[in-house]
Structure formats: C-alpha cells, structure tokens
Design a protein around this motif. Structure first.
Motif, PDB file in Angstrom:
ATOM      1  N   ASN A  15      -8.051  70.410  51.530  1.00 11.89           N
ATOM      2  CA  ASN A  15      -9.428  69.606  51.164  1.00 11.89           C
ATOM      3  C   ASN A  15     -10.601  69.935  52.289  1.00 11.89           C
ATOM      4  O   ASN A  15     -10.187  70.065  53.524  1.00 11.89           O
ATOM      5  CB  ASN A  15      -9.015  68.005  51.164  1.00 11.89           C
ATOM      6  CG  ASN A  15      -8.158  67.595  50.124  1.00 11.89           C
ATOM      7  OD1 ASN A  15      -8.521  68.003  49.018  1.00 11.89           O
ATOM      8  ND2 ASN A  15      -7.236  66.984  50.482  1.00 11.89           N
ATOM      9  N   THR A  16     -11.804  69.270  51.870  1.00  8.69           N
ATOM     10  CA  THR A  16     -12.708  69.367  52.860  1.00  8.69           C
ATOM     11  C   THR A  16     -12.753  68.032  53.606  1.00  8.69           C
ATOM     12  O   THR A  16     -12.273  67.155  53.049  1.00  8.69           O
ATOM     13  CB  THR A  16     -14.178  69.544  52.440  1.00  8.69           C
ATOM     14  OG1 THR A  16     -14.491  68.497  51.273  1.00  8.69           O
ATOM     15  CG2 THR A  16     -14.332  71.200  51.629  1.00  8.69           C
ATOM     16  N   THR A  17     -13.461  68.218  54.765  1.00  7.44           N
ATOM     17  CA  THR A  17     -13.356  66.811  55.540  1.00  7.44           C
ATOM     18  C   THR A  17     -14.357  65.782  54.786  1.00  7.44           C
ATOM     19  O   THR A  17     -15.606  66.124  54.298  1.00  7.44           O
ATOM     20  CB  THR A  17     -13.983  67.128  57.057  1.00  7.44           C
ATOM     21  OG1 THR A  17     -13.387  68.284  57.473  1.00  7.44           O
ATOM     22  CG2 THR A  17     -14.272  65.856  57.905  1.00  7.44           C
ATOM     23  N   TYR A  18     -13.865  64.644  54.904  1.00  6.30           N
ATOM     24  CA  TYR A  18     -14.626  63.619  53.992  1.00  6.30           C
ATOM     25  C   TYR A  18     -14.929  63.970  52.628  1.00  6.30           C
ATOM     26  O   TYR A  18     -15.609  63.372  52.212  1.00  6.30           O
ATOM     27  CB  TYR A  18     -15.871  63.031  54.792  1.00  6.30           C
ATOM     28  CG  TYR A  18     -15.772  62.823  56.289  1.00  6.30           C
ATOM     29  CD1 TYR A  18     -14.920  61.820  56.613  1.00  6.30           C
ATOM     30  CD2 TYR A  18     -16.338  63.647  57.168  1.00  6.30           C
ATOM     31  CE1 TYR A  18     -14.534  61.491  57.882  1.00  6.30           C
ATOM     32  CE2 TYR A  18     -16.056  63.426  58.557  1.00  6.30           C
ATOM     33  CZ  TYR A  18     -15.184  62.256  58.894  1.00  6.30           C
ATOM     34  OH  TYR A  18     -14.971  61.991  60.299  1.00  6.30           O
ATOM     35  N   ARG A  19     -13.963  64.815  51.983  1.00  5.01           N
ATOM     36  CA  ARG A  19     -14.276  65.306  50.681  1.00  5.01           C
ATOM     37  C   ARG A  19     -15.835  65.894  50.295  1.00  5.01           C
ATOM     38  O   ARG A  19     -16.326  65.533  49.361  1.00  5.01           O
ATOM     39  CB  ARG A  19     -13.731  64.209  49.787  1.00  5.01           C
ATOM     40  CG  ARG A  19     -12.533  63.804  49.854  1.00  5.01           C
ATOM     41  CD  ARG A  19     -11.439  64.809  49.739  1.00  5.01           C
ATOM     42  NE  ARG A  19     -11.400  65.492  48.264  1.00  5.01           N
ATOM     43  CZ  ARG A  19     -10.226  65.246  47.504  1.00  5.01           C
ATOM     44  NH1 ARG A  19      -9.413  64.406  47.933  1.00  5.01           N
ATOM     45  NH2 ARG A  19     -10.320  65.682  46.306  1.00  5.01           N
ATOM     46  N   ARG A  20     -16.428  66.305  51.502  1.00  5.17           N
ATOM     47  CA  ARG A  20     -17.643  66.899  51.213  1.00  5.17           C
ATOM     48  C   ARG A  20     -17.779  67.961  50.126  1.00  5.17           C
ATOM     49  O   ARG A  20     -16.831  68.770  50.223  1.00  5.17           O
ATOM     50  CB  ARG A  20     -17.978  67.363  52.665  1.00  5.17           C
ATOM     51  CG  ARG A  20     -19.548  67.674  52.936  1.00  5.17           C
ATOM     52  CD  ARG A  20     -19.818  68.103  54.507  1.00  5.17           C
ATOM     53  NE  ARG A  20     -20.600  69.258  54.674  1.00  5.17           N
ATOM     54  CZ  ARG A  20     -20.630  69.950  55.407  1.00  5.17           C
ATOM     55  NH1 ARG A  20     -19.856  69.940  56.514  1.00  5.17           N
ATOM     56  NH2 ARG A  20     -21.560  70.984  55.475  1.00  5.17           N
ATOM     57  N   ASP A  55     -14.940  69.848  46.407  1.00  3.52           N
ATOM     58  CA  ASP A  55     -14.400  69.262  47.786  1.00  3.52           C
ATOM     59  C   ASP A  55     -12.695  69.772  48.212  1.00  3.52           C
ATOM     60  O   ASP A  55     -12.321  69.137  48.965  1.00  3.52           O
ATOM     61  CB  ASP A  55     -14.799  67.682  47.673  1.00  3.52           C
ATOM     62  CG  ASP A  55     -13.655  67.156  46.651  1.00  3.52           C
ATOM     63  OD1 ASP A  55     -12.949  67.848  45.507  1.00  3.52           O
ATOM     64  OD2 ASP A  55     -13.920  65.759  46.788  1.00  3.52           O
ATOM     65  N   HIS A  56     -12.423  70.291  47.392  1.00  2.00           N
ATOM     66  CA  HIS A  56     -10.902  70.783  47.681  1.00  2.00           C
ATOM     67  C   HIS A  56     -10.707  72.027  46.758  1.00  2.00           C
ATOM     68  O   HIS A  56     -11.506  72.668  45.829  1.00  2.00           O
ATOM     69  CB  HIS A  56      -9.840  69.869  47.293  1.00  2.00           C
ATOM     70  CG  HIS A  56      -9.745  69.453  45.606  1.00  2.00           C
ATOM     71  ND1 HIS A  56     -10.806  68.693  45.119  1.00  2.00           N
ATOM     72  CD2 HIS A  56      -8.982  69.786  44.870  1.00  2.00           C
ATOM     73  CE1 HIS A  56     -10.315  68.719  43.936  1.00  2.00           C
ATOM     74  NE2 HIS A  56      -9.094  69.051  43.661  1.00  2.00           N
ATOM     75  N   GLN A  91     -10.302  69.780  56.360  1.00  2.00           N
ATOM     76  CA  GLN A  91      -9.490  68.779  56.852  1.00  2.00           C
ATOM     77  C   GLN A  91      -8.576  69.771  57.571  1.00  2.00           C
ATOM     78  O   GLN A  91      -8.211  70.716  57.167  1.00  2.00           O
ATOM     79  CB  GLN A  91      -8.650  68.015  56.047  1.00  2.00           C
ATOM     80  CG  GLN A  91      -9.521  66.954  55.402  1.00  2.00           C
ATOM     81  CD  GLN A  91      -8.695  66.066  54.346  1.00  2.00           C
ATOM     82  OE1 GLN A  91      -7.698  66.244  54.284  1.00  2.00           O
ATOM     83  NE2 GLN A  91      -9.428  65.066  53.935  1.00  2.00           N
TER      84      GLN A  91
END
Length: 140
Positions: A15-20, A55-56, A91
């Motif tokens: 995943n990207t940080t903070y689901r960015r 985002d992932h 993440q």
C-alpha cells in the motif's frame, strides 16, 4: 519475519502511505508495471497476476531460490520510488499470504478494479494482467 521467502505461490499486497492515490496518475501506474518487469529481469521470478490500483498493488508470484520475496519487494518499492521521483510514498511493509487456492487469488486480483468501480470488467482495466497487454505465467 517471513518464514517463507521463496518457492511458494505468494499473494502480495503493498500500500501507499495513507492510501494516497499515487497510481491514479496513468504515467505512474504505467511505470509501476514497467518497474515490475525490470525487477523480474534482475531477480527472476514467476509472475502469475498483478493489478496496480490507485493506492495499492497486488501481485501473485513465485520467487525461486536464491531470491527472496523481501529482496524482490525492497528492490521494487525502492526502484519505483526513485523512478517516479515524488519522494517516499510506500508504507514500509507489505503483506504476503500463501493462498489456499491460486485461482481464487488470481480472480481476486483481477476483479479488484471492478469491485472498486474503476472499470466495468477486469479486462478493461489498463493496469492489470487481466487486460491481456502484459506477459504473465499461467497457473497450471
């Protein structure tokens, strides 16, 4: 941390940080796929399915010895961060599971954009192995 590092069918999610929604940008989504194949050239592995969501990312793969899933994911995430050039966006960890049923994991990956309302069918989502535009190994 991961007792199984290779020689197994693995369902990986990162995943990207903070689901960015980094990969909402088509250029970044395309680069995510290109980087996946460049990593495969450096550290050969069997790729059965993938999808790059905003985002992932999900991957279904098998990493033969001497390579490991940890090394592969580190190389992928570090390289893609450098390629895109927008600073750190991942993440720090990733999730890896050994699926009981490979086709179920493959179907889950391919249907992810449909469930998220991003495409009317798996084949119409451009950032997925379901689109038919990318080389993947078949599940036997």
């Amino acid at each position: 941390r991961r007792p199984i590092q290779n020689n197994a069918l693995m369902f990986v999610t990162t995943n990207t940080t903070y689901r960015r929604p980094v990969f909402k940008n088509p250029a970044y989504a395309s680069e995510a796929i290109d980087r996946l194949y460049r990593v495969q050239n450096l550290h050969p592995f069997f790729l059965f399915a993938f999808v790059i969501m905003p985002d992932h990312c999900h991957f279904l793969l098998n990493v033969p010895e001497p390579y490991t899933i940890s090394k592969l994911m580190n190389t992928y995430k570090t390289g893609l961060t450098f390629d895109i050039g927008i600073g750190a966006f991942w993440q720090p960890r990733f999730d890896m599971r050994i699926p009981d049923y490979g086709y179920g994991a493959l179907r889950y990956i391919h249907e992810n954009p449909v469930r998220a309302g991003l495409a009317p069918s798996a084949q119409e989502y451009p950032w997925s192995s379901a689109s038919g535009k990318y080389d993947v190994t078949g599940l036997d």
